[in-house]
Design a protein around this motif. Structure first.
Motif, PDB file in Angstrom:
ATOM      1  N   THR A 122       0.852  -1.306   0.063  1.00 48.19           N
ATOM      2  CA  THR A 122      -0.123   0.025   0.083  1.00 48.19           C
ATOM      3  C   THR A 122       0.736   1.130  -0.150  1.00 48.19           C
ATOM      4  O   THR A 122       0.341   2.331  -0.624  1.00 48.19           O
ATOM      5  N   PRO A 123       2.290   1.259   0.447  1.00 43.89           N
ATOM      6  CA  PRO A 123       2.764   2.345   0.679  1.00 43.89           C
ATOM      7  C   PRO A 123       3.093   3.034  -1.014  1.00 43.89           C
ATOM      8  O   PRO A 123       3.215   2.434  -1.751  1.00 43.89           O
ATOM      9  N   THR A 124       3.164   4.402  -0.864  1.00 46.53           N
ATOM     10  CA  THR A 124       3.438   4.980  -2.449  1.00 46.53           C
ATOM     11  C   THR A 124       4.759   5.540  -2.256  1.00 46.53           C
ATOM     12  O   THR A 124       5.162   6.084  -1.364  1.00 46.53           O
ATOM     13  N   ARG A 125       5.281   5.566  -3.638  1.00 49.23           N
ATOM     14  CA  ARG A 125       6.598   6.127  -3.790  1.00 49.23           C
ATOM     15  C   ARG A 125       6.617   6.948  -5.177  1.00 49.23           C
ATOM     16  O   ARG A 125       5.774   6.946  -6.022  1.00 49.23           O
ATOM     17  N   ASP A 126       7.689   7.795  -5.431  1.00 51.14           N
ATOM     18  CA  ASP A 126       7.831   8.530  -6.490  1.00 51.14           C
ATOM     19  C   ASP A 126       9.072   7.755  -7.167  1.00 51.14           C
ATOM     20  O   ASP A 126      10.168   7.959  -6.902  1.00 51.14           O
ATOM     21  N   PHE A 127       8.675   6.964  -8.249  1.00 49.51           N
ATOM     22  CA  PHE A 127       9.572   6.290  -9.017  1.00 49.51           C
ATOM     23  C   PHE A 127      10.110   7.329 -10.379  1.00 49.51           C
ATOM     24  O   PHE A 127       9.448   8.079 -10.951  1.00 49.51           O
ATOM     25  N   ILE A 128      11.569   7.087 -10.590  1.00 52.77           N
ATOM     26  CA  ILE A 128      12.155   8.058 -11.859  1.00 52.77           C
ATOM     27  C   ILE A 128      12.999   6.875 -12.437  1.00 52.77           C
ATOM     28  O   ILE A 128      13.582   6.324 -11.835  1.00 52.77           O
ATOM     29  N   ASP A 129      13.026   7.144 -13.873  1.00 51.57           N
ATOM     30  CA  ASP A 129      13.784   6.226 -14.612  1.00 51.57           C
ATOM     31  C   ASP A 129      15.182   6.841 -14.559  1.00 51.57           C
ATOM     32  O   ASP A 129      15.791   7.860 -14.476  1.00 51.57           O
ATOM     33  N   VAL A 130      16.104   5.548 -14.484  1.00 49.24           N
ATOM     34  CA  VAL A 130      17.663   5.746 -14.175  1.00 49.24           C
ATOM     35  C   VAL A 130      18.273   6.858 -15.206  1.00 49.24           C
ATOM     36  O   VAL A 130      19.256   7.435 -15.160  1.00 49.24           O
ATOM     37  N   ARG A 131      17.515   6.732 -16.675  1.00 44.66           N
ATOM     38  CA  ARG A 131      18.087   7.462 -17.428  1.00 44.66           C
ATOM     39  C   ARG A 131      17.703   8.826 -17.611  1.00 44.66           C
ATOM     40  O   ARG A 131      18.457   9.788 -17.848  1.00 44.66           O
ATOM     41  N   ASP A 132      16.368   9.125 -16.986  1.00 41.78           N
ATOM     42  CA  ASP A 132      15.985  10.626 -16.476  1.00 41.78           C
ATOM     43  C   ASP A 132      16.842  11.155 -15.404  1.00 41.78           C
ATOM     44  O   ASP A 132      17.066  12.134 -15.306  1.00 41.78           O
ATOM     45  N   VAL A 133      17.105  10.163 -14.346  1.00 37.29           N
ATOM     46  CA  VAL A 133      18.294  10.624 -13.524  1.00 37.29           C
ATOM     47  C   VAL A 133      19.489  11.307 -14.273  1.00 37.29           C
ATOM     48  O   VAL A 133      20.244  12.384 -13.506  1.00 37.29           O
ATOM     49  N   ALA A 134      19.972  10.405 -15.277  1.00 39.09           N
ATOM     50  CA  ALA A 134      21.114  10.803 -15.671  1.00 39.09           C
ATOM     51  C   ALA A 134      21.162  12.281 -16.253  1.00 39.09           C
ATOM     52  O   ALA A 134      21.999  12.942 -16.278  1.00 39.09           O
ATOM     53  N   VAL A 135      19.981  12.413 -16.875  1.00 35.27           N
ATOM     54  CA  VAL A 135      19.651  13.748 -17.607  1.00 35.27           C
ATOM     55  C   VAL A 135      19.788  15.078 -16.397  1.00 35.27           C
ATOM     56  O   VAL A 135      20.290  16.018 -16.411  1.00 35.27           O
ATOM     57  N   ALA A 136      18.785  14.581 -15.417  1.00 32.27           N
ATOM     58  CA  ALA A 136      18.748  15.538 -14.130  1.00 32.27           C
ATOM     59  C   ALA A 136      20.280  15.939 -13.627  1.00 32.27           C
ATOM     60  O   ALA A 136      20.339  17.090 -13.561  1.00 32.27           O
ATOM     61  N   LEU A 137      21.066  14.885 -13.454  1.00 36.26           N
ATOM     62  CA  LEU A 137      22.241  15.296 -13.016  1.00 36.26           C
ATOM     63  C   LEU A 137      23.081  16.115 -13.829  1.00 36.26           C
ATOM     64  O   LEU A 137      23.672  16.932 -13.347  1.00 36.26           O
ATOM     65  N   ALA A 138      22.994  15.920 -15.104  1.00 34.07           N
ATOM     66  CA  ALA A 138      23.507  16.737 -16.166  1.00 34.07           C
ATOM     67  C   ALA A 138      23.202  18.150 -16.093  1.00 34.07           C
ATOM     68  O   ALA A 138      23.850  18.984 -16.108  1.00 34.07           O
ATOM     69  N   THR A 139      21.801  18.260 -15.896  1.00 32.65           N
ATOM     70  CA  THR A 139      21.419  19.582 -16.031  1.00 32.65           C
ATOM     71  C   THR A 139      21.624  20.311 -14.643  1.00 32.65           C
ATOM     72  O   THR A 139      22.158  21.389 -14.770  1.00 32.65           O
ATOM     73  N   LEU A 140      21.754  19.584 -13.464  1.00 32.97           N
ATOM     74  CA  LEU A 140      22.187  20.374 -12.401  1.00 32.97           C
ATOM     75  C   LEU A 140      23.747  20.896 -12.401  1.00 32.97           C
ATOM     76  O   LEU A 140      24.222  21.747 -11.900  1.00 32.97           O
ATOM     77  N   ALA A 141      24.353  19.833 -13.298  1.00 33.33           N
ATOM     78  CA  ALA A 141      25.919  20.107 -13.339  1.00 33.33           C
ATOM     79  C   ALA A 141      25.912  21.469 -13.988  1.00 33.33           C
ATOM     80  O   ALA A 141      26.799  22.336 -13.867  1.00 33.33           O
ATOM     81  N   ALA A 142      25.234  21.597 -15.204  1.00 33.31           N
ATOM     82  CA  ALA A 142      25.319  22.877 -16.102  1.00 33.31           C
ATOM     83  C   ALA A 142      24.724  24.063 -15.529  1.00 33.31           C
ATOM     84  O   ALA A 142      25.202  25.117 -15.708  1.00 33.31           O
ATOM     85  N   ASP A 143      23.412  23.981 -14.754  1.00 32.89           N
ATOM     86  CA  ASP A 143      22.463  25.107 -14.553  1.00 32.89           C
ATOM     87  C   ASP A 143      22.165  25.142 -13.242  1.00 32.89           C
ATOM     88  O   ASP A 143      21.477  26.012 -12.653  1.00 32.89           O
ATOM     89  N   GLY A 144      22.576  24.053 -12.244  1.00 32.22           N
ATOM     90  CA  GLY A 144      22.182  24.234 -10.895  1.00 32.22           C
ATOM     91  C   GLY A 144      22.539  25.369 -10.369  1.00 32.22           C
ATOM     92  O   GLY A 144      23.710  25.753 -10.425  1.00 32.22           O
ATOM     93  N   GLN A 145      21.765  26.008  -9.266  1.00 31.04           N
ATOM     94  CA  GLN A 145      22.135  27.069  -8.665  1.00 31.04           C
ATOM     95  C   GLN A 145      22.933  26.541  -7.509  1.00 31.04           C
ATOM     96  O   GLN A 145      22.505  25.996  -6.561  1.00 31.04           O
TER      97      GLN A 145
END
Length: 232
Positions: A122-145
């Motif tokens: 019954t618990p809920t979680r927030d799932f994200i694809d590993v390939r989307d994680v890679a893009v997110a980390l690259a985005t933070l590396a480039a533009d994160g504050q």
């Protein structure tokens, strides 16, 4: 704690000592550090108080605190990626999605009986694809504050039972497998999903939905299990 806290401190000391010009360090944290705050506040945004419920998430929060102190001291621009529940091809079996996918593949090829043992679904979680994680980390590396934490997630709330149902459907095993609830994790939080405004403001949007991620994960395990089944 040796890996997550001491290891992080040693990395920062090494970067500082080497005098390497660093545009930005992205530290991998965890959405689990919010812990018990999810009982009262959803979605979990980056201003939510952190109340870990287990030693892993406590070590990740400690790592955030240590790295903030040290990167401020050395003047190293840094951001913190609070990564939620990762799913996708290559995931190992110690994670729920990987374990379910591996068992479905083994059942499909006759290497396991048609039975899956699970905990509370019954618990809920927030799932994200590993390939989307890679893009997110690259985005933070480039533009994160520098100096900010960012949730890395899909922003969607999904019950664990939905993940299991999806895996059985994708595997062609729906209605054919006995599901046995045999264990429960005492630290489980009933609901958790992320607020995503900070990351989406940088232009990030997930490309993979949960069905795509689970399909690719099951295909990953089927490719391995098929060869084992042929040998057997």
């Amino acid at each position: 704690f040796r890996t997550n806290v001491e290891g992080t401190a040693h990395l920062i000391e090494a970067v500082a000592a080497a005098e390497i010009p660093v545009r930005r360090i992205v530290f991998g944290s965890s959405g689990a550090i919010y812990g018990r705050s999810a009982l009262e506040r959803l979605p979990l945004d980056e201003e939510t108080p952190c109340m870990p419920t287990d030693l892993y998430s406590a070590s990740k929060l400690a790592s955030e605190n240590v790295s903030r102190i040290m990167t401020d001291r050395y003047g190293i621009p840094s951001v913190w990626a609070r990564i939620f529940n990762i799913v996708g091809p290559g995931q190992e079996e110690r994670h729920f999605c990987g374990r379910v996918a591996a068992q479905c593949a083994a059942i499909k090829f006759g290497l396991l009986p048609k039975r899956i043992e699970v905990g509370d679904l019954t618990p809920t979680r927030d799932f994200i694809d590993v390939r989307d994680v890679a893009v997110a980390l690259a985005t933070l590396a480039a533009d994160g504050q520098a100096g900010r934490a960012y949730n890395v997630a899909s922003g969607a709330e999904t019950a664990m039972g939905k993940v299991l149902d999806l895996a059985l459907e994708i595997s062609g095993l729906a209605g054919q497998v006995a599901i046995e609830n045999t264990y429960r994790r005492p630290a489980d939080i009933a609901r958790a999903f992320a607020g995503m405004d900070r990351l989406t403001d940088l232009g990030f949007a997930p490309r993979f939905n949960l069905r795509q991620s689970m399909t690719d994960l099951i295909d990953y395990y089927c490719a391995t299990v098929r060869s084992e089944a042929d040998s057997a």
